[in-house]
Each structure stands twice: as C-alpha cells, then as structure tokens.
Design a protein around this motif. Structure first.
Motif, PDB file in Angstrom:
ATOM      1  N   GLY A   3       0.812  -1.207   0.000  1.00 32.81           N
ATOM      2  CA  GLY A   3       0.000   0.000   0.000  1.00 32.81           C
ATOM      3  C   GLY A   3       0.846   1.258   0.000  1.00 32.81           C
ATOM      4  O   GLY A   3       0.559   2.232  -0.716  1.00 32.81           O
ATOM      5  N   LEU A   4       1.907   1.272   0.800  1.00 33.20           N
ATOM      6  CA  LEU A   4       2.798   2.436   0.844  1.00 33.20           C
ATOM      7  C   LEU A   4       3.561   2.595  -0.464  1.00 33.20           C
ATOM      8  O   LEU A   4       3.841   3.721  -0.902  1.00 33.20           O
ATOM      9  CB  LEU A   4       3.770   2.296   2.018  1.00 33.20           C
ATOM     10  CG  LEU A   4       3.142   2.407   3.414  1.00 33.20           C
ATOM     11  CD1 LEU A   4       4.158   2.070   4.487  1.00 33.20           C
ATOM     12  CD2 LEU A   4       2.580   3.813   3.635  1.00 33.20           C
ATOM     13  N   SER A   5       3.907   1.472  -1.104  1.00 34.38           N
ATOM     14  CA  SER A   5       4.569   1.548  -2.405  1.00 34.38           C
ATOM     15  C   SER A   5       3.639   2.163  -3.445  1.00 34.38           C
ATOM     16  O   SER A   5       4.055   2.995  -4.273  1.00 34.38           O
ATOM     17  CB  SER A   5       5.011   0.150  -2.855  1.00 34.38           C
ATOM     18  OG  SER A   5       5.631   0.200  -4.118  1.00 34.38           O
ATOM     19  N   ALA A   6       2.376   1.788  -3.402  1.00 34.76           N
ATOM     20  CA  ALA A   6       1.398   2.387  -4.313  1.00 34.76           C
ATOM     21  C   ALA A   6       1.260   3.886  -4.063  1.00 34.76           C
ATOM     22  O   ALA A   6       1.126   4.682  -5.004  1.00 34.76           O
ATOM     23  CB  ALA A   6       0.041   1.693  -4.146  1.00 34.76           C
ATOM     24  N   LEU A   7       1.305   4.275  -2.793  1.00 35.56           N
ATOM     25  CA  LEU A   7       1.241   5.697  -2.468  1.00 35.56           C
ATOM     26  C   LEU A   7       2.408   6.448  -3.086  1.00 35.56           C
ATOM     27  O   LEU A   7       2.245   7.569  -3.598  1.00 35.56           O
ATOM     28  CB  LEU A   7       1.231   5.887  -0.951  1.00 35.56           C
ATOM     29  CG  LEU A   7       1.289   7.327  -0.444  1.00 35.56           C
ATOM     30  CD1 LEU A   7       0.089   8.127  -0.935  1.00 35.56           C
ATOM     31  CD2 LEU A   7       1.373   7.360   1.084  1.00 35.56           C
ATOM     32  N   GLY A   8       3.587   5.858  -3.056  1.00 38.07           N
ATOM     33  CA  GLY A   8       4.746   6.510  -3.653  1.00 38.07           C
ATOM     34  C   GLY A   8       4.571   6.765  -5.139  1.00 38.07           C
ATOM     35  O   GLY A   8       4.975   7.811  -5.656  1.00 38.07           O
ATOM     36  N   LEU A   9       3.932   5.838  -5.829  1.00 38.92           N
ATOM     37  CA  LEU A   9       3.732   5.997  -7.278  1.00 38.92           C
ATOM     38  C   LEU A   9       2.804   7.159  -7.612  1.00 38.92           C
ATOM     39  O   LEU A   9       2.981   7.828  -8.635  1.00 38.92           O
ATOM     40  CB  LEU A   9       3.181   4.698  -7.862  1.00 38.92           C
ATOM     41  CG  LEU A   9       4.120   3.485  -7.853  1.00 38.92           C
ATOM     42  CD1 LEU A   9       3.397   2.253  -8.368  1.00 38.92           C
ATOM     43  CD2 LEU A   9       5.367   3.762  -8.677  1.00 38.92           C
ATOM     44  N   VAL A  10       1.799   7.402  -6.771  1.00 34.27           N
ATOM     45  CA  VAL A  10       0.825   8.458  -7.074  1.00 34.27           C
ATOM     46  C   VAL A  10       1.119   9.748  -6.319  1.00 34.27           C
ATOM     47  O   VAL A  10       0.382  10.730  -6.479  1.00 34.27           O
ATOM     48  CB  VAL A  10      -0.604   7.979  -6.742  1.00 34.27           C
ATOM     49  CG1 VAL A  10      -0.968   6.760  -7.573  1.00 34.27           C
ATOM     50  CG2 VAL A  10      -0.766   7.681  -5.253  1.00 34.27           C
ATOM     51  N   LEU A  11       2.187   9.770  -5.535  1.00 34.36           N
ATOM     52  CA  LEU A  11       2.465  10.945  -4.710  1.00 34.36           C
ATOM     53  C   LEU A  11       2.641  12.221  -5.531  1.00 34.36           C
ATOM     54  O   LEU A  11       2.121  13.279  -5.138  1.00 34.36           O
ATOM     55  CB  LEU A  11       3.707  10.689  -3.851  1.00 34.36           C
ATOM     56  CG  LEU A  11       3.956  11.693  -2.721  1.00 34.36           C
ATOM     57  CD1 LEU A  11       2.805  11.664  -1.725  1.00 34.36           C
ATOM     58  CD2 LEU A  11       5.276  11.384  -2.021  1.00 34.36           C
ATOM     59  N   PRO A  12       3.354  12.214  -6.675  1.00 28.73           N
ATOM     60  CA  PRO A  12       3.479  13.462  -7.445  1.00 28.73           C
ATOM     61  C   PRO A  12       2.133  14.016  -7.903  1.00 28.73           C
ATOM     62  O   PRO A  12       1.940  15.238  -7.938  1.00 28.73           O
ATOM     63  CB  PRO A  12       4.349  13.051  -8.642  1.00 28.73           C
ATOM     64  CG  PRO A  12       5.108  11.858  -8.173  1.00 28.73           C
ATOM     65  CD  PRO A  12       4.165  11.126  -7.257  1.00 28.73           C
ATOM     66  N   VAL A  13       1.199  13.129  -8.242  1.00 25.14           N
ATOM     67  CA  VAL A  13      -0.124  13.590  -8.674  1.00 25.14           C
ATOM     68  C   VAL A  13      -0.878  14.214  -7.505  1.00 25.14           C
ATOM     69  O   VAL A  13      -1.458  15.301  -7.614  1.00 25.14           O
ATOM     70  CB  VAL A  13      -0.931  12.421  -9.270  1.00 25.14           C
ATOM     71  CG1 VAL A  13      -2.334  12.878  -9.662  1.00 25.14           C
ATOM     72  CG2 VAL A  13      -0.213  11.829 -10.468  1.00 25.14           C
ATOM     73  N   VAL A  14      -0.852  13.531  -6.362  1.00 25.24           N
ATOM     74  CA  VAL A  14      -1.606  13.995  -5.188  1.00 25.24           C
ATOM     75  C   VAL A  14      -1.055  15.322  -4.674  1.00 25.24           C
ATOM     76  O   VAL A  14      -1.807  16.279  -4.444  1.00 25.24           O
ATOM     77  CB  VAL A  14      -1.571  12.920  -4.085  1.00 25.24           C
ATOM     78  CG1 VAL A  14      -2.206  13.448  -2.806  1.00 25.24           C
ATOM     79  CG2 VAL A  14      -2.296  11.656  -4.551  1.00 25.24           C
ATOM     80  N   LEU A  15       0.262  15.395  -4.479  1.00 23.98           N
ATOM     81  CA  LEU A  15       0.861  16.631  -3.974  1.00 23.98           C
ATOM     82  C   LEU A  15       0.781  17.750  -5.002  1.00 23.98           C
ATOM     83  O   LEU A  15       0.609  18.926  -4.643  1.00 23.98           O
ATOM     84  CB  LEU A  15       2.313  16.394  -3.567  1.00 23.98           C
ATOM     85  CG  LEU A  15       2.552  15.472  -2.376  1.00 23.98           C
ATOM     86  CD1 LEU A  15       4.036  15.461  -2.014  1.00 23.98           C
ATOM     87  CD2 LEU A  15       1.722  15.887  -1.174  1.00 23.98           C
TER      88      LEU A  15
END
Length: 436
Positions: A115-127
């Motif tokens: 789950g945390l790895s998935a968060l890393g992949l979408v972090l640029p979009v979210v931030l």
C-alpha cells in the motif's frame, strides 16, 4: 474612498464563500473516499488502507506547511514568481520522494508495504494537485481551486465505487491517487496563463530563511506528531486501532471543512478584513475569538448528532469498522471541540506573529503523543482517543493564553507609539518571502 472598501468587501465575501466551498468539496471527497473504502474492505483491509491514507495525509500536511502556508503569505507581483517556484519545487521533490519510496517498499512483503509503495507511485499527482490549490488561493482565485476540487470529487468517488468488493489496499490507493490526475491537468491549464512571464526559482524554497521550514516543523510536531504516533501504533501494536480511530475521525469530516478553510486560506482573508482598521491586531483577535466560539459550538453539536445515529445507519457508512469506531465518538467529539478552539488561536498567531506558535506546538504536540501512548497502554484504543482529546484541549488553552499576552503587549506598545497593525506584519512576511 467609500467605493474602495465596498468593492473590497464584495471581493472578500466572494473569496470567503469560494474558499469554504472549496474546502467543503475537498473534505467531502476525503469523507466519501474513506466511506467507500470501508464498505469495500474487511476490517483488516480498511485498517491497512487507513494507515496508508494517514501517511498520505501527513505528507500532504508537510507539503502544505513547507510550500503552501508560506505561499499564501505572498502578495503583489512577487506572488506570481512564488507560485511558479512552488509548482516546480513540488513536482521535483514529490517525484524524487515518491518514486524512490515506491521502489524500496516494493521489495518488502505485506499489505502495508504494498500500500505504501502504491502511495509513492501516485504521490506526485496527489501533492501536485494540492499545491495548485494554494497557488489559486495566493492569486486570489479560489473559484479556480473549487473547479479543480469539484472535478476531483466527480472522478475519485465513482472510480473507487466501481472497484470489486474486497479490493486490496494497494489497489484502492492507486485508484484514489490517479483519480486526482484530471483535476491536476485542468488546474494546471487554468494556472499556466496566469503565470506566463513569471520567473521560477525553486531554490528560494531551500533558503534558510524560508518561512515554510517553520510551518512544516509546526505541522510535524503539531497535527503530524499525533498522526505519526497513530501510524506507529498500527505498525507495532494494532492496525485495527488505526482503523477505529480513523473511522471515528472520518465521521467528523464536515468539521475539517471549516478547520482547513481557516488554516489554509485564513491569513490572506484576515488581512483583508483588517484593512483600514485603526487597530488591526484587536480586530483580528475579536474575529478569531468569534470564530472559535462558532467552531466549538458546531463541533459539539455535530458530536451530539453522531451519538444519536442508529447502528444500522452507522454500519451503512463504515461497514465492519462501525463497531469499533462508534465507541470512540464521545472522546473524538470532545477532541474536535478542542481542535476548533486551537485552530482559531493558531490562526490568530499565524497572522500577528508567525514565530510565536512553534514553541507551543512543539511542547503540547509532544505531550499529545505521550497522552496517546499512555492512554493506549491504560485503556486500549478508547484510552488513546481520550489521550488525543486531552492533548488538543491543553494545546488550545496554551495558544489562547499566548494570544492574550501578545494582544496586551501590542496594545501597550501602541500606547507608547510602537504598535503595528496586524496586516502590516503580514505584508512584511510576504514581501521578504521569509521571516518577518
């Protein structure tokens, strides 16, 4: 002379309405995301999703403090340059952090790591999407931030609802993160023409006098400290405790609309309210004191409403998580009353004296973490919830005591000819782009 204040008042009211509506849409998105995830997941699956989602919340808060909170203090022509620099810095920093974290965590076993790895992949979009909201606020274009967030809501909730039952946390995180992509693209297209010709210098955000450093530290030891403690609780003790605490706080999502509006967009609006006032500091304090009373009463009323909620309705909202979350409502409701009072005091100090909040944030946020851990050791997850409540109440009391001492000092200083209006302090901060 009379026409200018009238036009400014109209703009102020419109900005307030759009800012609150924007925060309302953003908060509604967060609420519905958690509700849909809870309905799609088992109690264990929602606990893991909650842990990852809370990690994202911490990262959003840190980015908002370091980039956004400093950005909204900018005024004049320098604001366009600051917005462009903030966009570039956020894109580079979030990509480096997110992709590196995703690669490392992908090597680890377990649902939490995935789950945390998935968060890393979408972090640029979210931030990135969240950072554009601060740019619109700085440029006094909150209706454009509202446009992006309405699109985010329209995409995120249906995208999650279409996922099959018992979807894994990693899948839900990916869908949630990628659902921000249309809003990011539209917001970027709306912002680009307004930044045409502006200069970009991402290095300005790395300077030692960058005010965002202080705001990020404040978040880390403020809201972030308790959230990190809850995350740690889930990693070393009980993930189900994280799910229960997150489920209870989700039900208070409407209150976060008002809290986020105050902290994210309050400073420029308060300076505009105080424009032309002979005693800008006093008017600011009176305004935020009234806000504290209103928010506190609203939080208390919302808590009473949730306590009267039938179990059947609660289970429709949170699924299997309702059983553990419902018992925390008295403690969480009391905590949100304390947060309401503290948010208003923090906003007052943020406008009048930005440096004054850090010592209080450090001291009482660390105390909140200690109360959380001690409460969990004594009474389990319910004890942890009451520990968070105690920490919020003590922090609010300390912040208002500091506001009182600051107000007395300013009024005495004005009597000796050394006073300064609150909005002038804000101008000095934004003109320098750093410490006042």
């Amino acid at each position: 002379m009379s026409r200018t204040p009238a036009r400014g008042g109209l703009r102020t009211r419109a900005a307030v309405v759009c800012s609150v509506a924007d925060q309302g849409v953003a908060a509604l998105t967060n609420i519905l995301v958690l509700v849909v995830a809870a309905r799609l997941s088992s109690a264990h699956g929602f606990a893991v999703f909650s842990l990852v989602y809370m990690t994202a919340t911490v990262l959003l808060g840190l980015a908002g403090g370091y980039v956004g909170q400093a950005l909204v203090l900018e005024r004049g022509e320098a604001a366009r340059d600051a917005c462009r620099s903030a966009v570039v810095f956020t894109a580079v920093a979030s990509s480096a952090l997110g992709f590196t974290g995703a690669a490392v965590l992908a090597l680890l076993p377990g649902d939490t790591a995935r789950g945390l790895s998935a968060l890393g992949l979408v972090l640029p979009v979210v931030l990135g999407q969240d950072g554009l909201r601060y740019c619109f606020s700085t440029l006094r274009l909150p209706h454009l931030a509202l446009t992006g967030d309405v699109l985010r809501l329209a995409v995120a909730v249906p995208a999650l609802a279409l996922q099959p039952a018992d979807s894994g946390p990693a899948r839900l995180v990916l869908v949630w993160g990628l659902s921000a992509l249309p809003a990011l693209l539209v917001s970027g297209a709306l912002l680009a023409p307004r930044l045409r010709g502006a200069r970009s210098s991402a290095r300005r955000l790395l300077r030692r006098d960058h005010l965002g450093r202080r705001f990020a530290v404040e978040f880390a030891v403020g809201n972030g400290a308790s959230q990190l403690a809850i995350i740690g609780l889930g990693l070393v003790a009980s993930q189900l405790a994280v799910g229960a605490l997150r489920g209870a706080s989700t039900l208070f999502g409407p209150m976060n609309v008002l809290y986020n509006s105050a902290t994210a967009f309050g400073p420029p609006l308060l300076r505009r309210v105080a424009d032309g006032a002979e005693t800008g500091a006093g008017r600011t304090v009176r305004t935020t004191a009234a806000l504290a009373a209103l928010l506190g009463a609203t939080a208390a009323g919302w808590a009473v409403l949730l306590l009267a909620l039938p179990d059947s309705v609660g289970r429709q909202l949170l699924g299997d998580t309702w059983g553990s979350a419902s018992g925390l409502l008295p403690a969480t409701g009391s905590q949100y009353v304390g947060i309401a009072l503290g948010t208003s005091a923090l906003l007052t100090l943020r406008v009048l004296r930005p440096r004054a909040t850090l010592p209080i944030q450090v001291s009482f946020s660390l105390a909140s973490v200690a109360f959380l851990v001690a409460g969990y050791a004594i009474g389990g997850v319910l004890g942890a919830a009451w520990g968070l409540c105690l920490g919020s109440a003590l922090k609010a009391a300390a912040l208002w005591l500091r506001v009182g001492s600051l107000g007395r000092g300013r009024w005495r200083g004005r009597g000796r000819g050394r006073g300064a209006d609150a909005h002038k302090v804000g101008v000095r901060v934004s003109d320098k782009g750093g410490q006042p």
